[in-house]
Motif scaffolding. Structure first.
Motif, PDB file in Angstrom:
ATOM      1  N   LEU B   6       0.823  -1.201   0.000  1.00  0.00           N
ATOM      2  CA  LEU B   6       0.000   0.000   0.000  1.00  0.00           C
ATOM      3  C   LEU B   6       0.862   1.257   0.000  1.00  0.00           C
ATOM      4  O   LEU B   6       0.631   2.196  -0.755  1.00  0.00           O
ATOM      5  N   GLN B   7       1.894   1.237   0.828  1.00  0.00           N
ATOM      6  CA  GLN B   7       2.745   2.419   0.961  1.00  0.00           C
ATOM      7  C   GLN B   7       3.469   2.714  -0.345  1.00  0.00           C
ATOM      8  O   GLN B   7       3.598   3.864  -0.759  1.00  0.00           O
ATOM      9  N   ALA B  10       1.064   4.132  -2.863  1.00  0.00           N
ATOM     10  CA  ALA B  10       0.757   5.523  -2.530  1.00  0.00           C
ATOM     11  C   ALA B  10       1.910   6.431  -2.952  1.00  0.00           C
ATOM     12  O   ALA B  10       1.694   7.516  -3.496  1.00  0.00           O
ATOM     13  N   ALA B  11       3.130   5.978  -2.737  1.00  0.00           N
ATOM     14  CA  ALA B  11       4.288   6.780  -3.135  1.00  0.00           C
ATOM     15  C   ALA B  11       4.325   6.919  -4.650  1.00  0.00           C
ATOM     16  O   ALA B  11       4.643   7.987  -5.191  1.00  0.00           O
ATOM     17  N   GLY B  12       3.997   5.841  -5.361  1.00  0.00           N
ATOM     18  CA  GLY B  12       4.012   5.885  -6.821  1.00  0.00           C
ATOM     19  C   GLY B  12       2.993   6.853  -7.376  1.00  0.00           C
ATOM     20  O   GLY B  12       3.194   7.437  -8.444  1.00  0.00           O
ATOM     21  N   HIS B  18      -3.402   7.508   3.567  1.00  0.00           N
ATOM     22  CA  HIS B  18      -4.805   7.569   3.995  1.00  0.00           C
ATOM     23  C   HIS B  18      -5.725   7.799   2.805  1.00  0.00           C
ATOM     24  O   HIS B  18      -6.786   7.211   2.693  1.00  0.00           O
ATOM     25  N   THR B  19      -5.290   8.721   1.933  1.00  0.00           N
ATOM     26  CA  THR B  19      -6.131   9.054   0.787  1.00  0.00           C
ATOM     27  C   THR B  19      -6.287   7.847  -0.118  1.00  0.00           C
ATOM     28  O   THR B  19      -7.394   7.526  -0.547  1.00  0.00           O
ATOM     29  N   LEU B  20      -5.183   7.175  -0.389  1.00  0.00           N
ATOM     30  CA  LEU B  20      -5.257   6.005  -1.270  1.00  0.00           C
ATOM     31  C   LEU B  20      -6.163   4.943  -0.656  1.00  0.00           C
ATOM     32  O   LEU B  20      -7.015   4.372  -1.333  1.00  0.00           O
ATOM     33  N   GLU B  21      -6.004   4.736   0.638  1.00  0.00           N
ATOM     34  CA  GLU B  21      -6.816   3.740   1.331  1.00  0.00           C
ATOM     35  C   GLU B  21      -8.300   4.072   1.186  1.00  0.00           C
ATOM     36  O   GLU B  21      -9.127   3.217   0.889  1.00  0.00           O
ATOM     37  N   ARG B  22      -8.608   5.343   1.371  1.00  0.00           N
ATOM     38  CA  ARG B  22     -10.003   5.770   1.293  1.00  0.00           C
ATOM     39  C   ARG B  22     -10.524   5.615  -0.131  1.00  0.00           C
ATOM     40  O   ARG B  22     -11.634   5.130  -0.343  1.00  0.00           O
ATOM     41  N   LEU B  33      -7.709  -3.906  -2.556  1.00  0.00           N
ATOM     42  CA  LEU B  33      -6.799  -4.054  -1.423  1.00  0.00           C
ATOM     43  C   LEU B  33      -6.956  -5.454  -0.845  1.00  0.00           C
ATOM     44  O   LEU B  33      -8.046  -5.852  -0.454  1.00  0.00           O
ATOM     45  N   VAL B  34      -5.857  -6.211  -0.812  1.00  0.00           N
ATOM     46  CA  VAL B  34      -5.884  -7.551  -0.225  1.00  0.00           C
ATOM     47  C   VAL B  34      -4.780  -7.609   0.817  1.00  0.00           C
ATOM     48  O   VAL B  34      -3.600  -7.572   0.473  1.00  0.00           O
ATOM     49  N   ASP B  35      -5.148  -7.673   2.085  1.00  0.00           N
ATOM     50  CA  ASP B  35      -4.180  -7.766   3.183  1.00  0.00           C
ATOM     51  C   ASP B  35      -3.071  -6.723   3.085  1.00  0.00           C
ATOM     52  O   ASP B  35      -1.884  -7.068   3.019  1.00  0.00           O
ATOM     53  N   ASN B  36      -3.445  -5.491   3.009  1.00  0.00           N
ATOM     54  CA  ASN B  36      -2.455  -4.421   2.980  1.00  0.00           C
ATOM     55  C   ASN B  36      -1.617  -4.401   1.694  1.00  0.00           C
ATOM     56  O   ASN B  36      -0.608  -3.714   1.609  1.00  0.00           O
TER      57      ASN B  36
END
Lengths: 270, 232, 579
Positions: B6-7, B10-12, B18-22, B33-36
């Motif tokens: 995820l991180q 998001a950096a890419g 948080h924004t990407l997650e939302r 999203l599968v297990d982070n």
């Protein structure tokens, strides 16, 4: 930010006992209580993937009554040196249905665990922990402080989150922790965690360990997100525990376990 | 199907995590999203990013960018250019001319132009910075040259009168060719920092081979880089 | 266990590999089936309850029936399913706009039972709003159980509602249009296609189970130009009736709440009292009881043979009965009563026309009844398209479409003068909770403070010397520096670069000035729980460009308009794109 504890205050003797337990919990864990004085007999909590309705048994109270409730709650909080922060409702689904925010770290279940409604009774044990990102405190009938922690560990890798929750809380309170397991004895690598573990008690179906649980202990129990049917009609560990041990309980649901697992992994890595 | 943390995703996308997650939760972005871990079709996400005017670049871990030979580092620039010894020369112009001809990949048509620019710069204020060192460079970078910065080092046979600030003749020259002004300033500051060091100066006095010079400067640069990373 | 694991694996493969649009189509069919079934169930429930009570209609105490039904319905809602009153549509709109269409599971069935009790016993309400709520809740919960994301869930909510409306009226287009126009408030192809499919599925299902009947079959009218022109005048009457209905509902609701709080009435007693009034009106005008579709059928067929005064009286009686039912807390929708009142209004207008211009060859009164239905619906719902398509579909005649459009358009506009918002949105607008997609409030709602906060500010201590500060300045990228107390870590104030600038080059001051002397003490701060809309308002009011975020007396970061714009634009682009 300090951890935040959400409490719904109801001005009844039982509600006062519940608030006293919240106060004790907050003082032990350094959490800041956020108190909600209900306006209607029900409110909604919108979680990421599910909306949970909380039904209280108090009457919808008028403004004067609420002011009195609020005064009483802040009096109890001030009595133990905690700042009283009261939740303001910003949004409502319908005028009679306030939306309560969900970004807390702990919540006290405002409904007694004893079942009264056929479908919607096990709020604190099933519906809230199943979706909540926080742990749910089930207050005992009478407020009493606790001097140790007891964590009930299911014994498989998926349920390590409960153990992580217990260890994190033991570290934050500085109290000794007893681990009760019905499966293999867990391995705790991190030294800063390990120091808090006092006993590890293993048991199985035939050999109950209820009498090994110290009398003044806060029980930390995992709660799975199993469905209504299964929890209603089959015996579960949670129900067994609630019927055997009358003390204060913390139910840690899958979402909350995940966040504790993250703390635990970070700790183990470093 | 690509699977990425995820991180990293998001950096890419240059977004807060948080924004990407939302956005994933809200279904605003073609990622599951599968297990982070983010699972997505790379070309679909790239198309999505283009449509929404967002950058999208998955950064592969390149150790090179951390090390000495990063594309814009001093060591790399020196590596690309030559080190010339014992030049026989009449005067400053001749010396510079010989250096210009040693610039790698320089089209012959541009040689004259480069020399002209160097002399133009010298005529303003001499690039002889003192203690027998000169750092000739064009005032503004040439058009489309070089693609990657390079430094040509020259040790003339005998110190040359260069019109330096302190009047001393020059025994070593670094011709700086940078891709743009920013890279130029970066190189210049790195180089001047190195040259202030007495050990480097002593080494230069001995007119070392390219390998020795490179080793010394690379070590210096690395130390400098570490110091900057450790900065609070 | 192995089986479930396999299924889970297969499901996640399907989720990641299947084309999302195709996937949504598939889901839409599933939701359409369930939504259609809910509507069919409601239909049968109403008939069942009505059949149960029909034996007592002739008794002397039959006027008590609506009271019993309404009280029982509210008791069911309050005590058994514990859901509370209301007709549900605003709740769906709220859930769609704010929470990605999350609706409680209990809503999938509760209103079906409650409204069938209300309507079957004679309460003047309609089954549509309850069925919309149920359909939407079904869509939402199917989406939730399958673990879909918010956007997909919202589409499924729409699918459920569209299929339910389509099924209960046998009107798929109306279901689709209602969903887009009223519930979702946006027209996107990514929404439209699944919703169409769901509406078709739901309608087809009900046709299979009920047969393909057109609720209000109409004859050929033979409409001429003067009829179309005259329909503009009808819009005036329907607009007046619509405004009267909306206001009447609100007044009645206010009155009932006032009385309830005065006399300590429980919600079900309140609804029961309302039902009692309805029953008493029903003694004199039995036509006002129930959803009233039978009367509509009569009116359209032109068999309603009563004079101008009687039609007016009966219109008022129906309005009163509806306000007593819904305003006093009964469970049901406004759709069906609007249709009945609209038909009455059309009839009234036709009588007036014939009275004023007896020489003109006016079209059959049934046609005006039909137009009146459209006009009132358009006015009450503020949804002209829904009105046009619904009437057009439930009467099965294409002939009326021109005057239909005229009436709907004019009625919507005229009604807007009196009541700017529809009956569904009114409550939401009054509470400032209406957030349509792509609006400023909607964009700001999603941005959390934790996302837009700048965390790279360097905190300084209150007793730091200016010299050390200037040293620190070299490495900072921001103009703001929070000042903290060294011992407690508490936030005490802010230093802006502008405050330091005059002394920057004054070496004398380097060792004599402390940061404490330079900082601002009374800074406006933001709490991480605050809403961005409020924060921006504060910034605008005070002319600030950035504010520190402080929680528990600790500095967390800065909120600045510049960064916010960056995030805002991204959010806007992502929210409004149809992908």
């Amino acid at each position: 930010m300090n951890p935040r504890f959400f409490h719904v205050y109801q001005d009844t003797p039982a509600g006062r006992e519940a608030l006293l337990q919240t106060v004790f919990f907050c003082r032990m864990l350094g959490a800041a209580p956020v108190v909600y004085i209900p306006e209607t007999p029900r409110f909604l909590m919108y979680f990421e993937n599910r909306v949970v309705q909380v039904d209280l048994d108090c009457d919808p109270s008028d403004l004067k009554k609420r002011a009195r409730w609020q005064a009483r709650a802040s009096e109890i909080l001030a009595g133990s040196g905690l700042d009283a922060h009261f939740l303001q409702i910003h949004h409502r689904t319908t005028p009679e249905l306030p939306d309560v925010p969900v970004d807390f770290d702990y919540m006290s279940c405002p409904v007694p665990a004893s079942a009264r409604h056929f479908v919607y009774s096990d709020l604190g044990m099933r519906r809230l922990p199943a979706v909540a990102p926080f742990s749910v405190l089930i207050p005992a009938l009478v407020a009493r402080g606790w001097k140790s922690l007891a964590v009930f560990y299911g014994g498989d890798e998926k349920k390590e989150g409960v153990l992580a929750a217990g260890l994190a809380m033991a570290r934050n309170t500085g109290l000794p922790l007893d681990v009760f397991t019905r499966g293999p004895v867990p391995v705790i690598r991190s030294a800063s965690f390990k120091a808090h573990v006092r006993h590890v008690v293993a048991g199985n179906k035939g050999n109950d360990f209820w009498m090994d649980v110290p009398p003044e202990a806060l029980m930390i129990v995992g709660a799975s997100g199993k469905g209504w049917f299964r929890e209603r009609f089959f015996s579960t560990f949670k129900k067994e525990l609630r019927s055997s041990l009358p003390g204060t309980c913390v139910f840690v649901g899958p979402q909350a376990q995940e966040s504790y697992m993250r703390i635990w992994e970070r700790e183990t890595d470093s | 199907m690509k699977r990425l943390r995820l991180q990293e995703t998001a950096a890419g996308l240059d977004l807060p995590v948080h924004t990407l997650e939302r956005w994933i939760r809200q279904g605003r972005i073609p990622v599951v999203l599968v297990d982070n871990f983010c699972v997505f079709r790379e070309e679909a996400l790239a198309r999505w990013a283009r449509q929404h005017h967002m950058p999208f670049r998955i950064r592969e871990k390149d150790a090179a960018s951390q090390g000495v030979f990063c594309s814009e580092g001093l060591g790399a620039a020196l590596q690309r250019g030559a080190v010339m010894h014992l030049l026989d020369c009449k005067d400053r112009e001749d010396l510079l001319w010989q250096m210009v001809r040693a610039v790698p990949f320089l089209p012959p048509a541009m040689e004259g132009l480069l020399l002209e620019k160097l002399l133009e710069r010298e005529s303003m204020v001499s690039t002889g910075v003192g203690r027998g060192i000169a750092l000739p460079h064009p005032r503004v970078p040439l058009d489309n040259f070089p693609e990657k910065s390079c430094i040509i080092t020259a040790f003339p046979h005998e110190p040359v009168a260069y019109g330096a600030m302190d009047g001393q003749p020059v025994f070593v020259l670094f011709l700086l060719l940078a891709r743009d002004v920013k890279a130029h300033l970066h190189l210049l500051s790195r180089l001047s920092h190195c040259l202030q060091d007495e050990r480097v100066y002593a080494l230069l006095m001995e007119k070392p081979e390219k390998s020795a010079l490179l080793e010394m400067l690379a070590a210096k640069e690395k130390a400098l880089g570490e110091k900057q990373v450790n900065r609070p | 266990m192995n089986m479930t694991a396999w299924m889970k694996k297969g499901w996640s493969w399907l989720r990641t590999h299947m084309d999302p649009r195709l996937f949504m189509m598939l889901m839409a069919i599933v939701v359409g089936i369930f939504g259609g079934l809910a509507a069919v169930l409601l239909h049968h429930m109403i008939e069942m309850v009505a059949g149960l009570f029909s034996g007592y209609r002739q008794r002397a105490w039959s006027f008590l029936l609506p009271a019993m039904g309404a009280a029982a319905a509210v008791y069911f809602m309050e005590k058994i399913v514990r859901e509370g009153g209301g007709h549900g549509v605003p709740e769906v709109i709220y859930a769609v706009s704010r929470h990605g269409g999350l609706i409680r599971l209990r809503s999938t069935f509760s209103r079906i039972f409650a409204s069938s009790m209300t309507i079957g016993s004679g309460g003047s309400a309609g089954p549509e709003a309850p069925v919309v709520m149920s359909g939407a809740a079904i869509g939402s919960n199917i989406g939730r159980i399958l673990g879909l994301n918010e956007r997909q869930r919202v589409v499924l909510v729409g699918c459920g509602a569209a299929s339910a409306i389509g099924s209960i009226f046998n009107a798929p287009v109306a279901g689709m249009v209602f969903t887009m126009e009223v519930l979702l408030g946006q027209w996107r192809s990514s929404h439209l296609l699944p919703i169409t499919l769901a509406a078709v599925t739901g309608t087809q299902l009900s046709r299979r189970l009920h047969g393909n009947q057109i609720p209000f079959e109409s004859a050929i009218f033979g409409i001429q130009m003067h009829d179309t022109l005259a329909s503009a005048g009808l819009a005036l009457i329907t607009a007046v009736v619509a405004i009267g209905l909306i206001r009447g509902m609100r007044r009645m609701h206010g009155l009932s709440l006032f009385l309830a709080s005065r006399c300590h009435l429980s919600p079900w007693t309140r609804a029961g009292i309302g039902g009692l009034f309805v029953g008493m009106i029903g003694i004199f005008f039995p036509v006002v009881l129930g959803e009233g579709y039978y009367a509509v059928r009569e009116m359209i067929a032109g068999e309603f043979s009563s004079g101008i005064i009687f039609v007016l009286v009966i219109l008022l009686a129906k309005m009163l009965a509806t306000t007593f039912t819904l305003g006093w807390g009964g469970i049901g929708g406004i759709f069906a009563p609007s249709l009945v009142m609209g038909a009455m209004a059309g009839l009234l207008y036709h009588r007036i026309l014939v009275f004023l211009f007896p020489a003109v060859g006016w079209v059959n009164e049934g046609c005006f009844a039909l137009l009146g239905m459209a006009g009132l619906l358009a006015g009450v719902l503020q949804a002209p398209l829904t009105a046009i398509f619904l009437i057009f579909e439930i009467t099965g005649g294409y002939e009326v479409v021109l005057p239909l459009m005229v009436v709907s358009a004019f009625s919507t506009i005229l009604c807007r003068y009196g009541e700017p918002h529809s009956i569904y949105l009114k409550d939401l607008v009054a509470r400032d909770e209406l957030l349509r997609p792509g609006t400023d409030g909607r964009v700001l709602l999603d941005l959390r403070i934790s996302e837009v906060m700048e965390k790279d500010c360097i905190p300084v201590q209150r007793n730091m010397l200016l010299r050390n500060f200037i040293h620190l300045l070299k490495n900072s990228r921001r103009n703001y520096f929070p000042v903290e107390d060294a011992a407690t870590g508490r936030f005490v104030g802010m230093v802006h670069l502008d405050d330091v600038r005059p002394y920057l080059l004054d070496q004398m001051l380097y060792d004599t000035v402390l940061m404490e002397q330079l900082m601002h003490r009374n800074v406006m701060v933001v709490h991480p729980d605050d809403e961005l809309g409020d924060i921006l308002e504060t910034m605008d009011r005070l002319g600030l460009f950035s504010m520190p975020v402080v929680a528990d007396h600790r500095f967390m970061g800065m909120i600045s308009k510049a960064t916010l714009l960056d995030h805002y634009r991204k959010e806007l682009r992502v929210q409004t794109s149809d992908e």
